[in-house]
Design a protein around this motif. Sequence first.
Motif, PDB file in Angstrom:
ATOM      1  N   PHE A  84       4.786  30.243  21.005  1.00  0.00           N
ATOM      2  CA  PHE A  84       4.926  29.235  22.056  1.00  0.00           C
ATOM      3  C   PHE A  84       6.116  28.359  21.691  1.00  0.00           C
ATOM      4  O   PHE A  84       6.110  27.697  20.642  1.00  0.00           O
ATOM      5  CB  PHE A  84       3.656  28.379  22.179  1.00  0.00           C
ATOM      6  CG  PHE A  84       3.494  27.741  23.531  1.00  0.00           C
ATOM      7  CD1 PHE A  84       2.703  28.338  24.497  1.00  0.00           C
ATOM      8  CD2 PHE A  84       4.141  26.560  23.839  1.00  0.00           C
ATOM      9  CE1 PHE A  84       2.557  27.763  25.757  1.00  0.00           C
ATOM     10  CE2 PHE A  84       4.003  25.970  25.088  1.00  0.00           C
ATOM     11  CZ  PHE A  84       3.204  26.578  26.051  1.00  0.00           C
ATOM     12  N   ARG A  85       7.134  28.374  22.548  1.00  0.00           N
ATOM     13  CA  ARG A  85       8.327  27.590  22.263  1.00  0.00           C
ATOM     14  C   ARG A  85       9.070  27.302  23.559  1.00  0.00           C
ATOM     15  O   ARG A  85       8.862  27.973  24.569  1.00  0.00           O
ATOM     16  CB  ARG A  85       9.238  28.316  21.274  1.00  0.00           C
ATOM     17  CG  ARG A  85       9.824  29.632  21.797  1.00  0.00           C
ATOM     18  CD  ARG A  85      10.624  30.316  20.705  1.00  0.00           C
ATOM     19  NE  ARG A  85      11.402  31.429  21.202  1.00  0.00           N
ATOM     20  CZ  ARG A  85      12.254  32.125  20.445  1.00  0.00           C
ATOM     21  NH1 ARG A  85      12.408  31.830  19.174  1.00  0.00           N
ATOM     22  NH2 ARG A  85      12.943  33.128  20.962  1.00  0.00           N
ATOM     23  N   ASP A  86       9.933  26.307  23.498  1.00  0.00           N
ATOM     24  CA  ASP A  86      10.734  25.948  24.667  1.00  0.00           C
ATOM     25  C   ASP A  86      11.896  26.929  24.778  1.00  0.00           C
ATOM     26  O   ASP A  86      12.769  26.965  23.907  1.00  0.00           O
ATOM     27  CB  ASP A  86      11.250  24.521  24.513  1.00  0.00           C
ATOM     28  CG  ASP A  86      11.927  24.017  25.777  1.00  0.00           C
ATOM     29  OD1 ASP A  86      12.925  24.647  26.195  1.00  0.00           O
ATOM     30  OD2 ASP A  86      11.469  23.013  26.339  1.00  0.00           O
ATOM     31  N   GLY A 119       6.903  28.019  28.239  1.00  0.00           N
ATOM     32  CA  GLY A 119       6.250  28.317  26.964  1.00  0.00           C
ATOM     33  C   GLY A 119       7.002  29.382  26.189  1.00  0.00           C
ATOM     34  O   GLY A 119       6.568  29.786  25.121  1.00  0.00           O
ATOM     35  N   GLY A 120       8.128  29.831  26.769  1.00  0.00           N
ATOM     36  CA  GLY A 120       8.938  30.831  26.080  1.00  0.00           C
ATOM     37  C   GLY A 120       8.444  32.252  26.258  1.00  0.00           C
ATOM     38  O   GLY A 120       8.561  33.067  25.340  1.00  0.00           O
ATOM     39  N   ARG A 121       7.920  32.571  27.448  1.00  0.00           N
ATOM     40  CA  ARG A 121       7.475  33.944  27.687  1.00  0.00           C
ATOM     41  C   ARG A 121       8.579  34.929  27.323  1.00  0.00           C
ATOM     42  O   ARG A 121       9.737  34.756  27.709  1.00  0.00           O
ATOM     43  CB  ARG A 121       7.092  34.130  29.162  1.00  0.00           C
ATOM     44  CG  ARG A 121       6.508  35.510  29.459  1.00  0.00           C
ATOM     45  CD  ARG A 121       6.220  35.706  30.932  1.00  0.00           C
ATOM     46  NE  ARG A 121       7.426  35.780  31.739  1.00  0.00           N
ATOM     47  CZ  ARG A 121       7.453  36.239  32.995  1.00  0.00           C
ATOM     48  NH1 ARG A 121       6.338  36.647  33.574  1.00  0.00           N
ATOM     49  NH2 ARG A 121       8.591  36.263  33.675  1.00  0.00           N
ATOM     50  N   ASP A 122       8.211  35.976  26.587  1.00  0.00           N
ATOM     51  CA  ASP A 122       9.181  36.981  26.139  1.00  0.00           C
ATOM     52  C   ASP A 122       8.448  38.309  26.049  1.00  0.00           C
ATOM     53  O   ASP A 122       7.787  38.611  25.054  1.00  0.00           O
ATOM     54  CB  ASP A 122       9.771  36.585  24.784  1.00  0.00           C
ATOM     55  CG  ASP A 122      10.867  37.525  24.307  1.00  0.00           C
ATOM     56  OD1 ASP A 122      10.933  38.671  24.791  1.00  0.00           O
ATOM     57  OD2 ASP A 122      11.646  37.116  23.425  1.00  0.00           O
ATOM     58  N   GLY A 178       4.028  32.953  36.026  1.00  0.00           N
ATOM     59  CA  GLY A 178       3.645  31.608  36.446  1.00  0.00           C
ATOM     60  C   GLY A 178       4.535  30.573  35.800  1.00  0.00           C
ATOM     61  O   GLY A 178       5.516  30.897  35.132  1.00  0.00           O
ATOM     62  N   ILE A 179       4.189  29.323  35.998  1.00  0.00           N
ATOM     63  CA  ILE A 179       4.951  28.207  35.453  1.00  0.00           C
ATOM     64  C   ILE A 179       3.981  27.230  34.801  1.00  0.00           C
ATOM     65  O   ILE A 179       3.038  26.761  35.444  1.00  0.00           O
ATOM     66  CB  ILE A 179       5.770  27.483  36.544  1.00  0.00           C
ATOM     67  CG1 ILE A 179       6.710  28.464  37.251  1.00  0.00           C
ATOM     68  CG2 ILE A 179       6.568  26.333  35.937  1.00  0.00           C
ATOM     69  CD1 ILE A 179       7.426  27.863  38.451  1.00  0.00           C
ATOM     70  N   TYR A 180       4.227  26.948  33.530  1.00  0.00           N
ATOM     71  CA  TYR A 180       3.392  26.014  32.780  1.00  0.00           C
ATOM     72  C   TYR A 180       4.081  24.658  32.784  1.00  0.00           C
ATOM     73  O   TYR A 180       4.978  24.386  31.997  1.00  0.00           O
ATOM     74  CB  TYR A 180       3.213  26.539  31.350  1.00  0.00           C
ATOM     75  CG  TYR A 180       2.431  25.633  30.425  1.00  0.00           C
ATOM     76  CD1 TYR A 180       1.037  25.630  30.439  1.00  0.00           C
ATOM     77  CD2 TYR A 180       3.090  24.813  29.525  1.00  0.00           C
ATOM     78  CE1 TYR A 180       0.318  24.815  29.584  1.00  0.00           C
ATOM     79  CE2 TYR A 180       2.378  23.987  28.656  1.00  0.00           C
ATOM     80  CZ  TYR A 180       0.994  23.995  28.687  1.00  0.00           C
ATOM     81  OH  TYR A 180       0.294  23.186  27.831  1.00  0.00           O
ATOM     82  N   ALA A 205       0.379  31.380  17.338  1.00  0.00           N
ATOM     83  CA  ALA A 205       0.809  31.883  16.032  1.00  0.00           C
ATOM     84  C   ALA A 205       1.970  31.049  15.501  1.00  0.00           C
ATOM     85  O   ALA A 205       2.047  30.781  14.293  1.00  0.00           O
ATOM     86  CB  ALA A 205       1.191  33.349  16.135  1.00  0.00           C
ATOM     87  N   THR A 206       2.857  30.635  16.395  1.00  0.00           N
ATOM     88  CA  THR A 206       3.868  29.609  16.097  1.00  0.00           C
ATOM     89  C   THR A 206       4.031  28.757  17.346  1.00  0.00           C
ATOM     90  O   THR A 206       3.872  29.239  18.467  1.00  0.00           O
ATOM     91  CB  THR A 206       5.235  30.221  15.712  1.00  0.00           C
ATOM     92  OG1 THR A 206       5.662  31.140  16.733  1.00  0.00           O
ATOM     93  CG2 THR A 206       5.162  30.947  14.380  1.00  0.00           C
ATOM     94  N   ILE A 207       4.359  27.473  17.130  1.00  0.00           N
ATOM     95  CA  ILE A 207       4.593  26.560  18.247  1.00  0.00           C
ATOM     96  C   ILE A 207       5.612  25.527  17.794  1.00  0.00           C
ATOM     97  O   ILE A 207       5.557  25.053  16.653  1.00  0.00           O
ATOM     98  CB  ILE A 207       3.279  25.890  18.713  1.00  0.00           C
ATOM     99  CG1 ILE A 207       3.519  24.985  19.933  1.00  0.00           C
ATOM    100  CG2 ILE A 207       2.560  25.176  17.600  1.00  0.00           C
ATOM    101  CD1 ILE A 207       2.238  24.505  20.613  1.00  0.00           C
ATOM    102  N   ASP A 208       6.548  25.189  18.677  1.00  0.00           N
ATOM    103  CA  ASP A 208       7.652  24.303  18.294  1.00  0.00           C
ATOM    104  C   ASP A 208       7.485  22.865  18.775  1.00  0.00           C
ATOM    105  O   ASP A 208       8.423  22.075  18.723  1.00  0.00           O
ATOM    106  CB  ASP A 208       8.986  24.879  18.791  1.00  0.00           C
ATOM    107  CG  ASP A 208       9.123  24.837  20.312  1.00  0.00           C
ATOM    108  OD1 ASP A 208       8.135  24.525  21.011  1.00  0.00           O
ATOM    109  OD2 ASP A 208      10.226  25.150  20.810  1.00  0.00           O
ATOM    110  N   TRP A 209       6.308  22.498  19.234  1.00  0.00           N
ATOM    111  CA  TRP A 209       6.111  21.161  19.794  1.00  0.00           C
ATOM    112  C   TRP A 209       6.306  20.049  18.763  1.00  0.00           C
ATOM    113  O   TRP A 209       6.698  18.940  19.109  1.00  0.00           O
ATOM    114  CB  TRP A 209       4.707  21.039  20.389  1.00  0.00           C
ATOM    115  CG  TRP A 209       4.573  21.668  21.737  1.00  0.00           C
ATOM    116  CD1 TRP A 209       5.452  22.497  22.356  1.00  0.00           C
ATOM    117  CD2 TRP A 209       3.476  21.520  22.641  1.00  0.00           C
ATOM    118  NE1 TRP A 209       4.980  22.883  23.582  1.00  0.00           N
ATOM    119  CE2 TRP A 209       3.761  22.299  23.787  1.00  0.00           C
ATOM    120  CE3 TRP A 209       2.267  20.828  22.592  1.00  0.00           C
ATOM    121  CZ2 TRP A 209       2.901  22.382  24.871  1.00  0.00           C
ATOM    122  CZ3 TRP A 209       1.401  20.920  23.673  1.00  0.00           C
ATOM    123  CH2 TRP A 209       1.726  21.684  24.806  1.00  0.00           C
TER     124      TRP A 209
END
Length: 319
Positions: A27-29, A72-75, A95-97, A259-263
């Motif tokens: 999860f990242r910007d 959320g950085g969908r990839d 979608g859009i978060y 698993a990873t998040i950049d918040w």
Amino acid sequence: MPTVQTVKGPIDAAELGTVLIHEHMRFRDEAVAEQWPDRYDAEAELAAALEAARAAAERGVRTIVDPTAMFGGRDVRFLQRVADEANVQIVACTGIYTYDYLPHYFENRDVDVIAEMFVADIERGMQGTDAKAGFLKCAADEPGVTPHVEKVHRAVARAAVQTGAPIMAHSRPASETGPRQIEIFEEEGADLARVQIAHTGDTDDLDYIERVLAKGVFIGLDRYGLEMFLPIDRRNATFAELLRRGYADRVVVSQDFCATIDWFPPEAAEAFVEAGAIRNWSMTLVFDEVLPALREEGVLTDEHVQTIFVDNPRRWLAG
């Protein structure tokens, strides 16, 4: 038997097996990652995702639903790699978060244009690949259902009506967003039996929960480990009471683990753990602690586990 779209292609719904319904491989910007890629360690992110997915697989999980949408950085290519290397099935979303902000691109176009973009992800493929979205994602949080949030919800609902895809809606019980989110879906003609109101388990207000359930939707008890929203003992007590009241066929359970998040910077994340705001957050907490505790209490049976982790996800995803 209907099919479900995974990042590696369609599978028979019967092949879903045990499902974790709400987990994030990363999860990242995406804007920050695009503009400053050196701030991210791609190999470390992959290693963390693989570790989490493999741990879940060791507990018998066959499918992981990843609701990482725009912002959320969908990839999808990243998810495909995790699916390959961890030998799990991953269902991705469109979608859009957002809790309110929309780029001018969406702000200055109508709902149907946004819905068309979601439909394309479902019918043609995501991010220039042949991998199709398996469900739709939207969100409402502390600001409530703002005009921008409502616009996304209506686009999601219209795409669901057109394609038959299910909906997952991030909600905030503390702001009582769930009923209004459901109302929008209902106004747009969406099938409420294919709607999941995520994070309903962030409250132990059973009156609120039953108001949501009364509309015929699924609810997510899906933030185990995030003590900042509700401690595990109160989550378990709510879970147990819902089982006693006969709602096993309307509940899905997960951890909303990233698993990873950049918040937050690393030191802030460590502070959350030290303060008890996060406790044993992982992709296996429900198997390691929650289910054993409810079995010991005598409220959880093998039939319940089959319903919650196999049958309910299949019914939501496939109808």
